[in-house]
Design an enzyme around this catalytic site. Structure first.
Site, mmCIF file in Angstrom:
data_model
loop_
_atom_site.group_PDB
_atom_site.id
_atom_site.type_symbol
_atom_site.label_atom_id
_atom_site.label_comp_id
_atom_site.label_asym_id
_atom_site.label_seq_id
_atom_site.Cartn_x
_atom_site.Cartn_y
_atom_site.Cartn_z
ATOM 1 C CB CYS B 108 -2.579 2.198 -7.849
ATOM 2 S SG CYS B 108 -2.633 1.387 -6.232
ATOM 3 C CB CYS B 111 -0.005 -2.149 -4.850
ATOM 4 S SG CYS B 111 -1.759 -2.249 -4.503
ATOM 5 C CB SER B 112 -0.702 -2.467 -9.472
ATOM 6 O OG SER B 112 -0.992 -3.672 -8.786
ATOM 7 C CB CYS B 113 -5.849 -0.283 -6.999
ATOM 8 S SG CYS B 113 -5.418 -0.989 -5.397
#
Lengths: 110, 211
Positions: B108, B111-113
């Site tokens: 991702c 961000c951090s999906c």
């Protein structure tokens, strides 16, 4: 075990209790319809971009600090928790910790 | 008043961010915007109930059942919902299959999906700037850092997750796993193999397993 390469010991989901708390707060507010997940991702990725300009973020403490900054900014913009309110209640918690004998449960006086 | 910290006369003061989170929680609870019990439920779910074992179960089933696999690759959401796995944030799940011709890897860059219902909370490295930047730019070098070397004629495809779409890699089934039931197959599937930074582990011989 002989095949350790590529395997890591299981990591805890959250390294510190407040990481879990701020994560749960955010998920709960999203599920209550306070903001969409797309809006969250947009705001959070903007914080990460900003914070990452000066140095490489490590994905650990950096990450949840950015998460908390984002949530504070959203709640301030929505009027749900102003910076002044947060500062006051934060101070109340700090005093509660300092005034509670070690070992007793820490509670807000009011 | 000065006091001696060595015997902790008062409760240990939490860190600044921890106090800010407590303040938010107090304010939002007072305003009725959150329920503390709901927070506990969310934490318990992500700490204890959701993790890579969910994704491993899906992979093992796909390896065992061709009809399930075909349905999973065609449209994962209804198939996963049947197993009780669905995105609480309304995201769509897409499963991408590794083949000898193509290896898939998930990142991702925003961000951090991450596919929470299948893998839980992402590891620190997945959230780091280093991985997020390098996975797209130099995936083979990132794979090498994880100890994965692919044949030169295997293409690497990197999938960038978003708020709406989360990817799960379906790794290749290891050789020598014929006759394994789903539980035995699931044990070969690591978290990283479903992100695409590892391969599914080959079964251990009995002599190795007893070491």
């Amino acid at each position: 075990m002989s095949d350790c390469i590529g395997h890591s010991a299981p990591e805890p989901a959250f390294l510190e209790p407040w990481h879990a708390q701020v994560f749960a707060l955010t998920v709960s507010l999203n599920e209550a319809g306070r903001f969409s997940w797309a809006d969250w991702v947009e705001a959070f990725s903007a914080t990460l971009r900003r914070n990452g300009l000066s140095r490489n973020l490590d994905g650990g403490a950096d990450y949840f600090n950015a998460w908390l900054q984002t949530l504070e900014a959203i709640l301030a913009a929505q009027g749900s928790a102003s910076p002044q309110e947060v500062a006051l209640v934060r101070r109340d918690w700090e005093e509660a910790y300092l005034n509670t004998p070690h070992g007793d449960p820490v509670q807000l006086a009011r | 008043m000065p006091h001696d910290h060595s015997d902790h006369p008062h409760a240990l003061l939490p860190s600044d961010p921890a106090l800010r989170v407590k303040a938010l929680e107090t304010i939002l609870t007072r305003k009725g915007l959150i329920e503390p019990a709901a927070l506990d439920e969310i934490i318990d779910t992500y700490q204890n109930k959701i993790g890579p074992q969910n994704g491993a179960r899906v992979v093992a089933k796909a390896w065992s059942d061709p009809a399930f696999k075909a349905a999973l690759l065609a449209d994962a959401d209804p198939v996963l919902a049947d197993l009780g796995y669905y995105g609480r944030q309304g995201e769509h799940m897409v499963v991408v299959e590794n083949t000898p011709a193509q290896h898939n890897m998930v990142v991702c860059t925003l961000c951090s999906c991450y596919p929470w219902p299948l893998l839980g909370i992402p590891p620190g490295w997945y959230k780091s700037d280093a991985y997020r930047a390098r996975a797209v730019r130099e995936p083979r070098r990132v794979l090498a850092d994880f100890g994965v070397t692919l044949p030169a004629d295997t293409a690497v495809r990197v999938w960038d997750s978003t708020a709406e779409v989360r990817y799960l890699v379906l790794p290749m089934r290891p050789d020598d796993s014929e006759g394994f039931d789903e539980d035995a197959l699931a044990a070969l599937v690591s978290r990283d193999s479903m992100i695409g930074t590892a391969l599914a582990s080959p079964p251990q011989s009995s002599s190795e397993a007893s070491v």
